[in-house]
Design an enzyme around this catalytic site. Structure first.
Site, PDB file in Angstrom:
ATOM      1  N   CYS A 114       0.890  -1.192  -0.078  1.00 63.96           N
ATOM      2  CA  CYS A 114       0.065  -0.152   0.002  1.00 63.96           C
ATOM      3  C   CYS A 114       0.713   1.466   0.081  1.00 63.96           C
ATOM      4  O   CYS A 114       0.420   2.221  -0.359  1.00 63.96           O
ATOM      5  CB  CYS A 114      -0.923  -0.172   1.185  1.00 63.96           C
ATOM      6  SG  CYS A 114      -1.994  -1.534   1.209  1.00 63.96           S
ATOM      7  N   HIS A 254      -3.267   6.836   3.534  1.00 61.64           N
ATOM      8  CA  HIS A 254      -3.627   5.558   3.021  1.00 61.64           C
ATOM      9  C   HIS A 254      -4.814   5.178   3.604  1.00 61.64           C
ATOM     10  O   HIS A 254      -4.976   5.496   4.873  1.00 61.64           O
ATOM     11  CB  HIS A 254      -2.723   4.448   3.232  1.00 61.64           C
ATOM     12  CG  HIS A 254      -3.100   2.899   2.759  1.00 61.64           C
ATOM     13  ND1 HIS A 254      -3.915   2.875   1.564  1.00 61.64           N
ATOM     14  CD2 HIS A 254      -3.203   1.979   3.588  1.00 61.64           C
ATOM     15  CE1 HIS A 254      -4.258   1.583   1.567  1.00 61.64           C
ATOM     16  NE2 HIS A 254      -3.958   1.190   2.673  1.00 61.64           N
ATOM     17  N   ASN A 284     -10.554   0.066   0.926  1.00 66.47           N
ATOM     18  CA  ASN A 284      -8.820  -0.004   0.876  1.00 66.47           C
ATOM     19  C   ASN A 284      -8.553  -0.583  -0.336  1.00 66.47           C
ATOM     20  O   ASN A 284      -8.875  -1.677  -0.885  1.00 66.47           O
ATOM     21  CB  ASN A 284      -8.198  -1.080   2.102  1.00 66.47           C
ATOM     22  CG  ASN A 284      -6.888  -1.150   1.827  1.00 66.47           C
ATOM     23  OD1 ASN A 284      -6.094  -0.615   1.030  1.00 66.47           O
ATOM     24  ND2 ASN A 284      -6.027  -1.719   2.894  1.00 66.47           N
TER      25      ASN A 284
HETATM   26  O1  UT7 Z   1      -3.702  -1.775   3.669  1.00 61.83           O
HETATM   27  C1  UT7 Z   1      -3.315  -2.470   4.566  1.00 61.83           C
HETATM   28  C2  UT7 Z   1      -3.724  -3.033   5.633  1.00 61.83           C
HETATM   29  N1  UT7 Z   1      -4.727  -3.760   6.261  1.00 61.83           N
HETATM   30  C3  UT7 Z   1      -4.979  -2.787   7.351  1.00 61.83           C
HETATM   31  O2  UT7 Z   1      -4.652  -1.849   7.679  1.00 61.83           O
HETATM   32  C4  UT7 Z   1      -5.725  -3.554   8.394  1.00 61.83           C
HETATM   33  C5  UT7 Z   1      -5.633  -3.115   9.749  1.00 61.83           C
HETATM   34  N2  UT7 Z   1      -6.628  -3.819  10.765  1.00 61.83           N
HETATM   35  C6  UT7 Z   1      -7.916  -3.491  10.793  1.00 61.83           C
HETATM   36  O3  UT7 Z   1      -8.594  -2.732  10.079  1.00 61.83           O
HETATM   37  C7  UT7 Z   1      -8.917  -4.449  11.721  1.00 61.83           C
HETATM   38  O4  UT7 Z   1      -7.978  -5.203  12.444  1.00 61.83           O
HETATM   39  C8  UT7 Z   1      -9.857  -5.214  11.089  1.00 61.83           C
HETATM   40  C9  UT7 Z   1     -10.943  -4.255  10.225  1.00 61.83           C
HETATM   41  C10 UT7 Z   1      -9.378  -6.029   9.818  1.00 61.83           C
HETATM   42  C11 UT7 Z   1     -10.595  -6.084  11.958  1.00 61.83           C
HETATM   43  O5  UT7 Z   1     -11.249  -5.116  12.921  1.00 61.83           O
HETATM   44  P1  UT7 Z   1     -11.000  -5.454  14.599  1.00 61.83           P
HETATM   45  O6  UT7 Z   1     -11.616  -4.592  15.567  1.00 61.83           O
HETATM   46  O7  UT7 Z   1      -9.354  -5.714  14.707  1.00 61.83           O
HETATM   47  O8  UT7 Z   1     -11.611  -6.861  14.654  1.00 61.83           O
HETATM   48  P2  UT7 Z   1     -11.058  -8.156  15.143  1.00 61.83           P
HETATM   49  O9  UT7 Z   1     -10.226  -8.805  14.243  1.00 61.83           O
HETATM   50  O10 UT7 Z   1     -10.516  -8.053  16.421  1.00 61.83           O
HETATM   51  O11 UT7 Z   1     -12.299  -9.182  15.359  1.00 61.83           O
HETATM   52  C12 UT7 Z   1     -13.514  -8.743  16.308  1.00 61.83           C
HETATM   53  C13 UT7 Z   1     -14.423  -9.745  16.030  1.00 61.83           C
HETATM   54  C14 UT7 Z   1     -14.218 -11.192  15.874  1.00 61.83           C
HETATM   55  O12 UT7 Z   1     -15.076 -12.033  16.572  1.00 61.83           O
HETATM   56  P3  UT7 Z   1     -14.667 -12.535  18.263  1.00 61.83           P
HETATM   57  O13 UT7 Z   1     -13.508 -13.356  18.021  1.00 61.83           O
HETATM   58  O14 UT7 Z   1     -14.348 -11.627  18.849  1.00 61.83           O
HETATM   59  O15 UT7 Z   1     -15.927 -13.329  18.445  1.00 61.83           O
HETATM   60  C15 UT7 Z   1     -14.230 -11.489  14.593  1.00 61.83           C
HETATM   61  O16 UT7 Z   1     -14.392 -12.752  14.122  1.00 61.83           O
HETATM   62  O17 UT7 Z   1     -15.055  -9.495  14.855  1.00 61.83           O
HETATM   63  C16 UT7 Z   1     -15.266 -10.580  13.940  1.00 61.83           C
HETATM   64  N3  UT7 Z   1     -15.279 -10.374  12.525  1.00 61.83           N
HETATM   65  C17 UT7 Z   1     -16.397  -9.743  12.122  1.00 61.83           C
HETATM   66  N4  UT7 Z   1     -17.755  -9.909  12.262  1.00 61.83           N
HETATM   67  C18 UT7 Z   1     -18.763  -9.126  11.427  1.00 61.83           C
HETATM   68  C19 UT7 Z   1     -14.350 -10.181  11.868  1.00 61.83           C
HETATM   69  N5  UT7 Z   1     -14.628  -9.667  10.499  1.00 61.83           N
HETATM   70  C20 UT7 Z   1     -16.052  -9.442  10.762  1.00 61.83           C
HETATM   71  C21 UT7 Z   1     -17.008  -9.124   9.724  1.00 61.83           C
HETATM   72  N6  UT7 Z   1     -18.420  -9.039  10.519  1.00 61.83           N
HETATM   73  N7  UT7 Z   1     -16.745  -8.601   8.694  1.00 61.83           N
END
Ligand code: UT7
Length: 331
Positions: A114, A254, A284
């Site tokens: 990115c 970004h 993104n």
């Molecule tokens: O360009 C490059 C790069 N990438 C990034 O910059 C990504 C950086 N990271 C992020 O933006 C965030 O970490 C995400 C948006 C990818 C995820 O958000 P988060 O607040 O870190 O969520 P998490 O991965 O900690 O997941 C929290 C919960 C999980 O459930 P449990 O384990 O707490 O029961 C996931 O299974 O949210 C669940 N989850 C979803 N629920 C509904 C993950 N994706 C989804 C979804 N819909 N799409």
């Protein structure tokens, strides 16, 4: 340095097909509420099935050339920043070179995920001020939809397709690009990657069965890196240009997650109003996100000649980088 370099033309291409959060609710177990709250994304655009990254790049490039008022024959070098090249080789930049008829240009792809567009601007600045080229076309273009696992809710809600392009030319010192900062931390390489299809894990039935040709990321770890890397890159680039935050009119980050941008604004003590944000409409789009946001802000009159603008990005690698510039406007 006796000369500097600046952006003299800019263009973007976003494919028309929109995929909304409501559409995604029908594909995976997710909700509009979760996606908006955790990422700020409401919709993203997807390239037509028979389009590849070069097709988006060509459209953006033609607009940038027209905006700069030059012909493709005037371009000496084409740099395409992309994580989704049409093929591993030849370079997507060569495909673009042929399609736009840039018969006097060298062409190569730049792979810094990115951060590729910001890295590409630094390379353009270097070759122009070093006397190796007069006009460079820098493109950030992606078809992330092609490497997205549409069954994985943790990643498929995040990404979209688009392209942005700029023409970079020489200008007097003190205008255009003021400073660059490029950084990397390869120890984070396993946290955001496309595991297979390279020389480490060539494509096989097994890699396909194990879904290894899709984006893999550890979202939480990437998030932690990003909220540290963006403010650091901004601070470094301002220090190098001898600028204060008060002198910055706009930050163009970004667009990976609205919460990452908000965290950067908080850490820097800068209001969100100074950050150009369009992630709600595009998601993104990796290396395309910064040039697309820049192009929109120039077109709608937010960015004006004389404004100090800071472009900042982070991405797989890990890579991160920033560029400070004084917008010169079209010439
Ligand atoms: O360009 C490059 C790069 N990438 C990034 O910059 C990504 C950086 N990271 C992020 O933006 C965030 O970490 C995400 C948006 C990818 C995820 O958000 P988060 O607040 O870190 O969520 P998490 O991965 O900690 O997941 C929290 C919960 C999980 O459930 P449990 O384990 O707490 O029961 C996931 O299974 O949210 C669940 N989850 C979803 N629920 C509904 C993950 N994706 C989804 C979804 N819909 N799409």
């Amino acid at each position: 340095m006796a000369i500097s370099a600046t952006i003299t033309g800019i263009g973007r291409y976003v494919p028309p097909q929109v995929l909304t959060n409501a559409d995604l609710e029908k594909m995976v177990e997710t909700t509009d509420e979760w996606i908006v709250e955790r990422t700020g994304i409401r919709e993203r655009h997807i390239a037509p099935p028979d389009w590849a990254t070069s097709d988006l790049a060509v459209e953006a490039a033609k607009l940038a050339l027209a905006d700069a008022g030059i012909s493709s024959h005037d371009i000496d070098l084409i740099i395409v920043g992309t994580a989704t090249p049409d093929m591993i080789f030849p370079a997507t930049a060569c495909l673009v070179q042929d399609r736009i008829g840039a018969k006097n240009a060298g062409a190569y792809d730049l792979s810094a995920a990115c951060s590729s567009f910001v890295y590409g601007l630094a390379m353009a600045y270097g070759v122009i001020t070093g006397g190796l080229a007069r006009r460079v076309l820098v493109i950030g273009a992606e078809t992330l939809s092609r490497i997205t696992n549409w069954k994985d809710r943790s990643t498929c809600v995040l990404f979209g397709d688009s392209a942005g392009a700029v023409v970079v030319e020489a200008c007097p010192p003190g205008e255009g690009f003021l400073s660059f900062f490029l950084g990397a931390d390869g120890s984070g390489g396993d946290l955001l990657k496309l595991p297979a299809g390279g020389s480490r894990l060539p494509a096989s039935y097994e890699t396909v069965e194990r879904d290894l040709h899709y984006i893999y990321q550890n979202g939480r770890e990437v998030f932690k890196f990003a909220v540290k890397a963006m403010p650091e890159a901004i601070e470094q680039v301002l220090r190098r240009a001898n600028l204060t935050q008060d002198e910055v009119k706009w930050y163009i980050p970004h667009q990976a997650n609205l919460r990452i941008i908000e965290a950067a604004s908080k850490r820097l003590g800068e209001p969100m109003e100074k950050f150009i944000v369009n992630i709600d409409r595009y998601g993104n789009t990796s290396s395309a996100s910064v040039p697309v946001a820049l192009s929109e802000a120039v077109d709608d009159g937010r960015i004006c000649p004389g404004d100090v603008v800071v472009l900042v990005a982070f991405g797989g690698g890990f890579t991160f980088g920033a560029c400070a510039l004084r917008w010169t406007g079209r010439r």
